[in-house]
Design a protein around this motif. Structure first.
Motif, PDB file in Angstrom:
ATOM      1  N   MET A  34       7.868  18.929   2.844  1.00  0.00           N
ATOM      2  CA  MET A  34       7.240  18.130   1.802  1.00  0.00           C
ATOM      3  C   MET A  34       6.864  19.018   0.622  1.00  0.00           C
ATOM      4  O   MET A  34       6.452  20.170   0.802  1.00  0.00           O
ATOM      5  N   ASN A  35       7.004  18.492  -0.562  1.00  0.00           N
ATOM      6  CA  ASN A  35       6.694  19.229  -1.782  1.00  0.00           C
ATOM      7  C   ASN A  35       5.227  19.007  -2.134  1.00  0.00           C
ATOM      8  O   ASN A  35       4.836  17.940  -2.606  1.00  0.00           O
ATOM      9  N   LYS A  36       4.390  20.024  -1.910  1.00  0.00           N
ATOM     10  CA  LYS A  36       2.962  19.892  -2.168  1.00  0.00           C
ATOM     11  C   LYS A  36       2.667  19.752  -3.656  1.00  0.00           C
ATOM     12  O   LYS A  36       1.675  19.132  -4.048  1.00  0.00           O
ATOM     13  N   VAL A  37       3.532  20.321  -4.490  1.00  0.00           N
ATOM     14  CA  VAL A  37       3.335  20.216  -5.936  1.00  0.00           C
ATOM     15  C   VAL A  37       3.406  18.754  -6.375  1.00  0.00           C
ATOM     16  O   VAL A  37       2.688  18.310  -7.266  1.00  0.00           O
ATOM     17  N   LEU A  38       4.277  17.986  -5.722  1.00  0.00           N
ATOM     18  CA  LEU A  38       4.437  16.571  -6.046  1.00  0.00           C
ATOM     19  C   LEU A  38       3.488  15.683  -5.245  1.00  0.00           C
ATOM     20  O   LEU A  38       3.523  14.459  -5.363  1.00  0.00           O
ATOM     21  N   GLY A  39       2.630  16.304  -4.424  1.00  0.00           N
ATOM     22  CA  GLY A  39       1.661  15.538  -3.655  1.00  0.00           C
ATOM     23  C   GLY A  39       2.300  14.644  -2.614  1.00  0.00           C
ATOM     24  O   GLY A  39       1.862  13.511  -2.402  1.00  0.00           O
ATOM     25  N   GLN A  40       3.326  15.156  -1.913  1.00  0.00           N
ATOM     26  CA  GLN A  40       4.055  14.331  -0.943  1.00  0.00           C
ATOM     27  C   GLN A  40       3.358  14.323   0.409  1.00  0.00           C
ATOM     28  O   GLN A  40       3.244  15.353   1.077  1.00  0.00           O
ATOM     29  N   HIS A  41       2.897  13.138   0.801  1.00  0.00           N
ATOM     30  CA  HIS A  41       2.308  12.917   2.116  1.00  0.00           C
ATOM     31  C   HIS A  41       2.844  11.579   2.612  1.00  0.00           C
ATOM     32  O   HIS A  41       2.490  10.529   2.083  1.00  0.00           O
ATOM     33  N   ILE A  42       3.719  11.614   3.622  1.00  0.00           N
ATOM     34  CA  ILE A  42       4.373  10.410   4.103  1.00  0.00           C
ATOM     35  C   ILE A  42       3.403   9.574   4.939  1.00  0.00           C
ATOM     36  O   ILE A  42       2.782  10.075   5.878  1.00  0.00           O
ATOM     37  N   LEU A  43       3.256   8.308   4.597  1.00  0.00           N
ATOM     38  CA  LEU A  43       2.442   7.391   5.384  1.00  0.00           C
ATOM     39  C   LEU A  43       3.210   7.051   6.657  1.00  0.00           C
ATOM     40  O   LEU A  43       4.242   6.381   6.616  1.00  0.00           O
ATOM     41  N   LYS A  44       2.711   7.506   7.802  1.00  0.00           N
ATOM     42  CA  LYS A  44       3.458   7.359   9.054  1.00  0.00           C
ATOM     43  C   LYS A  44       2.946   6.219   9.926  1.00  0.00           C
ATOM     44  O   LYS A  44       3.616   5.838  10.894  1.00  0.00           O
ATOM     45  N   ASN A  45       1.776   5.675   9.642  1.00  0.00           N
ATOM     46  CA  ASN A  45       1.209   4.606  10.462  1.00  0.00           C
ATOM     47  C   ASN A  45       1.797   3.259  10.046  1.00  0.00           C
ATOM     48  O   ASN A  45       1.515   2.761   8.952  1.00  0.00           O
ATOM     49  N   PRO A  46       2.619   2.631  10.892  1.00  0.00           N
ATOM     50  CA  PRO A  46       3.239   1.360  10.506  1.00  0.00           C
ATOM     51  C   PRO A  46       2.239   0.238  10.297  1.00  0.00           C
ATOM     52  O   PRO A  46       2.460  -0.663   9.490  1.00  0.00           O
ATOM     53  N   GLY A  47       1.118   0.284  11.030  1.00  0.00           N
ATOM     54  CA  GLY A  47       0.088  -0.744  10.859  1.00  0.00           C
ATOM     55  C   GLY A  47      -0.550  -0.695   9.485  1.00  0.00           C
ATOM     56  O   GLY A  47      -0.775  -1.736   8.853  1.00  0.00           O
ATOM     57  N   VAL A  48      -0.827   0.519   9.009  1.00  0.00           N
ATOM     58  CA  VAL A  48      -1.413   0.676   7.672  1.00  0.00           C
ATOM     59  C   VAL A  48      -0.405   0.258   6.609  1.00  0.00           C
ATOM     60  O   VAL A  48      -0.757  -0.419   5.638  1.00  0.00           O
ATOM     61  N   ALA A  49       0.847   0.659   6.796  1.00  0.00           N
ATOM     62  CA  ALA A  49       1.890   0.288   5.832  1.00  0.00           C
ATOM     63  C   ALA A  49       2.019  -1.227   5.721  1.00  0.00           C
ATOM     64  O   ALA A  49       2.114  -1.781   4.615  1.00  0.00           O
ATOM     65  N   GLN A  50       2.007  -1.918   6.847  1.00  0.00           N
ATOM     66  CA  GLN A  50       2.122  -3.374   6.830  1.00  0.00           C
ATOM     67  C   GLN A  50       0.900  -4.018   6.189  1.00  0.00           C
ATOM     68  O   GLN A  50       1.008  -4.992   5.430  1.00  0.00           O
ATOM     69  N   ALA A  51      -0.295  -3.459   6.457  1.00  0.00           N
ATOM     70  CA  ALA A  51      -1.525  -4.002   5.872  1.00  0.00           C
ATOM     71  C   ALA A  51      -1.516  -3.882   4.351  1.00  0.00           C
ATOM     72  O   ALA A  51      -1.965  -4.794   3.643  1.00  0.00           O
ATOM     73  N   ILE A  52      -0.997  -2.772   3.832  1.00  0.00           N
ATOM     74  CA  ILE A  52      -0.925  -2.571   2.388  1.00  0.00           C
ATOM     75  C   ILE A  52      -0.026  -3.624   1.747  1.00  0.00           C
ATOM     76  O   ILE A  52      -0.379  -4.238   0.736  1.00  0.00           O
ATOM     77  N   VAL A  53       1.133  -3.848   2.354  1.00  0.00           N
ATOM     78  CA  VAL A  53       2.067  -4.839   1.810  1.00  0.00           C
ATOM     79  C   VAL A  53       1.485  -6.245   1.905  1.00  0.00           C
ATOM     80  O   VAL A  53       1.592  -7.042   0.962  1.00  0.00           O
ATOM     81  N   ASP A  54       0.828  -6.556   3.015  1.00  0.00           N
ATOM     82  CA  ASP A  54       0.248  -7.887   3.200  1.00  0.00           C
ATOM     83  C   ASP A  54      -0.837  -8.177   2.161  1.00  0.00           C
ATOM     84  O   ASP A  54      -0.984  -9.314   1.711  1.00  0.00           O
ATOM     85  N   LYS A  55      -1.604  -7.153   1.786  1.00  0.00           N
ATOM     86  CA  LYS A  55      -2.685  -7.339   0.818  1.00  0.00           C
ATOM     87  C   LYS A  55      -2.163  -7.673  -0.581  1.00  0.00           C
ATOM     88  O   LYS A  55      -2.905  -8.161  -1.424  1.00  0.00           O
ATOM     89  N   ALA A  56      -0.890  -7.421  -0.826  1.00  0.00           N
ATOM     90  CA  ALA A  56      -0.315  -7.703  -2.146  1.00  0.00           C
ATOM     91  C   ALA A  56      -0.067  -9.191  -2.351  1.00  0.00           C
ATOM     92  O   ALA A  56       0.100  -9.638  -3.489  1.00  0.00           O
ATOM     93  N   GLY A  57      -0.021  -9.964  -1.260  1.00  0.00           N
ATOM     94  CA  GLY A  57       0.229 -11.390  -1.377  1.00  0.00           C
ATOM     95  C   GLY A  57       1.555 -11.686  -2.062  1.00  0.00           C
ATOM     96  O   GLY A  57       1.629 -12.499  -2.985  1.00  0.00           O
ATOM     97  N   LEU A  58       2.614 -11.035  -1.597  1.00  0.00           N
ATOM     98  CA  LEU A  58       3.914 -11.141  -2.264  1.00  0.00           C
ATOM     99  C   LEU A  58       4.537 -12.530  -2.113  1.00  0.00           C
ATOM    100  O   LEU A  58       4.331 -13.219  -1.113  1.00  0.00           O
ATOM    101  N   LYS A  59       5.307 -12.889  -3.130  1.00  0.00           N
ATOM    102  CA  LYS A  59       6.084 -14.129  -3.120  1.00  0.00           C
ATOM    103  C   LYS A  59       7.567 -13.775  -3.031  1.00  0.00           C
ATOM    104  O   LYS A  59       7.979 -12.678  -3.420  1.00  0.00           O
TER     105      LYS A  59
END
Length: 368
Positions: A34-59
């Motif tokens: 990972m490139n620390k200069v670019l602030g790369q930190h991969i979100l690995k928790n699928p539950g958190v990833a799904q919660a973020i998308v759900d909060k957007a209320g996408l159509k």
């Protein structure tokens, strides 16, 4: 009969055959650092990833802007709910990874990957923005999104926790600052959830939080540069009174320049003669101000202006002529009549700052 040896893990499957968020990020992380200069930190928790998308209320009709898609753990979930995703990625390696994530699938036609710096990129139209934001571009990204026209419906953004708390802070809170007032002037900001550092690979040094930003529509009919110019003055010493901010030599120079411009635009003739009451107390005052200006400085100077341009001006001595006297008298009058001179910026709300700005403008004093 001896057992047949294992094939060393070569199952013939592609890295994304299972489509799991944790699997893909683990494999990608093994491919390159990972490139620390670019602030790369991969979100690995699928539950958190799904919660973020759900909060957007996408159509199903939404076009979604994703900033920093990484290996695509959020991207694939967004594609399940939205019509199209425009992903802006700085790292060519990551851009290749997120592209491979949907390669050969129907979703590939609905994913556009733009390679480049999102802050410097002209963004296409989008309805919603979702981002696991590289922390070093947090402030510029917020105000770039707020300056978009037409404004997006909402933005679901992950930030360093302290930055997120500044966005939602209220008057009187320890983290309430110029960033708080600016963000809340142009949008409704809501804290959604905290995300621990263990949900990322590699883990960052700080905790994170997700916020929801909903730009105000229509946008407040006020000049951003004028508004932010006032906030820069009153928050420059947030532990002191608003009056103290206007005792600064650079501030008075800026106000005088702007007042001269305003007078010229309105055909107002000024008597520009030296003042007769310049004494030793003025010299002592300047020395004291120079000491003060090294203290209590608000730390939100990284707020970027995408609503207009800014320019740095040379700092000169405090104005001592008749115009300088006139400016000081006007400032004293406004601070007195609004009863805000002895207040601290950290205790004032949006209505107080609007009242102050209106009173200054009525006296011909502007901040941009």
């Amino acid at each position: 009969m001896p057992k047949a040896p294992k094939n060393g893990g070569h199952s013939g499957q592609t890295p994304y055959a299972k489509g799991g968020a944790g699997v893909s990020s683990k494999l990608a992380n093994n491919v390159f650092k990972m490139n620390k200069v670019l602030g790369q930190h991969i979100l690995k928790n699928p539950g958190v990833a799904q919660a973020i998308v759900d909060k957007a209320g996408l159509k199903q009709s939404d076009i979604v802007l994703e900033v920093g898609p990484g290996t695509g753990n959020l991207t694939v979930r967004i594609l399940e709910q939205a019509r199209r995703v425009v992903a802006v990625e700085m790292d060519p390696r990551m851009a290749a990874e997120v592209t491979k994530r949907v390669q050969g699938k129907p979703e590939a036609k609905r994913l556009e990957v733009m390679l480049g710096d999102v802050i410097k990129t002209d963004l296409p139209y989008f309805d919603v923005c979702i981002s696991n934001t590289p922390y070093q571009i947090s402030s510029p990204l917020v105000f770039k999104l707020l300056a978009q026209s037409p404004a997006p419906r909402c933005c679901i953004l992950m930030f360093q926790q302290e930055f997120a708390m500044r966005l939602v802070a209220k008057p009187g809170d320890p983290l309430y600052c110029r960033l708080s007032v600016n963000a809340q002037m142009w949008s409704k900001v809501t804290h959604i959830m905290k995300v621990g550092k263990g949900n990322f690979k590699p883990p960052p040094q700080v905790e994170s939080s997700v916020v929801r930003i909903e730009p105000k529509v229509p946008r407040p009919q006020i000049s951003y540069n004028e508004w932010d110019g006032l906030l820069r003055v009153v928050f420059v010493r947030r532990n002191r009174t608003i009056q103290a901010g206007f005792n600064s030599t650079p501030v008075m120079n800026m106000i005088e320049r702007n007042y001269r411009t305003w007078c010229a635009q309105n055909d107002i003739v000024l008597e520009d003669e030296p003042s007769e009451d310049v004494g030793m107390e003025d010299v002592e005052e300047e020395v004291e101000e120079q000491k003060d200006e090294q203290m209590d400085v608000d730390d939100d100077d990284n707020i970027s202006s995408f609503f207009g341009s800014e320019s740095k001006k040379e700092v000169k001595k405090k104005p001592k002529g008749k115009i300088g006297d006139l400016i000081r008298a006007k400032v004293k009058k406004v601070l007195g009549e609004t009863e805000l001179g002895q207040q601290r910026a950290g205790k004032c709300d949006e209505a107080d700052f609007l009242k102050l700005l209106y009173a200054f403008n009525q006296e011909g004093i502007h901040f941009s």
